[in-house]
Design an enzyme around this catalytic site. Sequence first.
Site, PDB file in Angstrom:
ATOM      1  CG  ASP A 170       4.457   5.906  -5.290  1.00  0.00           C
ATOM      2  OD1 ASP A 170       3.300   5.713  -5.688  1.00  0.00           O
ATOM      3  OD2 ASP A 170       4.717   6.479  -4.217  1.00  0.00           O
ATOM      4  CE  LYS A 197       1.451   6.396  -3.003  1.00  0.00           C
ATOM      5  NZ  LYS A 197       2.473   7.421  -2.707  1.00  0.00           N
ATOM      6  CB  CYS A 219       5.240   4.816  -0.925  1.00  0.00           C
ATOM      7  SG  CYS A 219       5.125   6.623  -0.793  1.00  0.00           S
TER       8      CYS A 219
HETATM    9  C1  VGL Z   1       7.787   8.448  -1.622  1.00  0.00           C
HETATM   10  C2  VGL Z   1       8.995  10.040  -0.518  1.00  0.00           C
HETATM   11  C3  VGL Z   1       8.119  11.017  -0.933  1.00  0.00           C
HETATM   12  C4  VGL Z   1       7.633   7.017  -1.999  1.00  0.00           C
HETATM   13  C5  VGL Z   1       6.894   9.417  -2.036  1.00  0.00           C
HETATM   14  O1  VGL Z   1       7.009   6.730  -3.042  1.00  0.00           O
HETATM   15  O2  VGL Z   1       8.154   6.151  -1.253  1.00  0.00           O
HETATM   16  N1  VGL Z   1       8.826   8.763  -0.852  1.00  0.00           N
HETATM   17  N2  VGL Z   1       7.072  10.688  -1.696  1.00  0.00           N
END
Ligand code: VGL
Length: 223
Positions: free
Chosen positions: A14, A112, A157
């Site tokens: 991410d 995802k 994540c």
């Molecule tokens: C994430 C919060 C919401 C992450 C993704 O990538 O850690 N955190 N969505």
Amino acid sequence: MKKTSPHTAFLIIDVQRDFCPGGRLAVKQGDLVIPVINRIARLFPVVVATQDWHPAGHVSFASSHRGAEPFTAVETGGRLQELWPDHCVQGTPGADFHPALDLRPVRFIVRKGFRAGMDSYSAFFENDRETATGLDGLLRGLGATDVFVTGLATDFCVRATALDAVRLGYRTFLVEDACRGVDRPAGAVRRALEEMEGSGVGLVFAEELAAAYAAEGSAAETD
Ligand code: VGL
Ligand code: ZN
């Protein structure tokens, strides 16, 4: 350049605009992971990047729950769901990889959190803990036995991915300086690191990694 064992995969979790300074769900110093990742990703024969990839109105958005505030949680679908500002909406600039991330070594992209009613922190399973993203099958199909995890956010994540990797039987390492976390409340990142380490995740720094693989020499492939 020397490459690590062909059985080792490098996961970039991410590293998207919305999780970096200026983004909708900015992780403090989130962009500082990028030069570290760019430096070491090419040591690995298999590099996978993930993208948080939510439809508008996603269950993880506080704006989807009447009267709810970001950085709280609700119970929905029998699960506790943390609530966030709208972020990483499919096809928006915030969902793009950060422009400084070198995508050249990335062979696969796993998206995802694309189902309106279910979130997915881990790169391996959605938050019901059983719906596969396909990453495990992909890595097994390539013969990967070891994974190195990097990216954002350490306490969400990245944590969920590393813990699932251990559970699935991969030798799992976290590159500590290639991760940053939300850390709300303060201490959450520290606790996540301790939990990962206690579960069998090896904590390493990018420098040791580069040095170890440079020294390994004969076992490594060259390109
Ligand atoms: C994430 C919060 C919401 C992450 C993704 O990538 O850690 N955190 N969505
Ligand atoms: Zn998300």
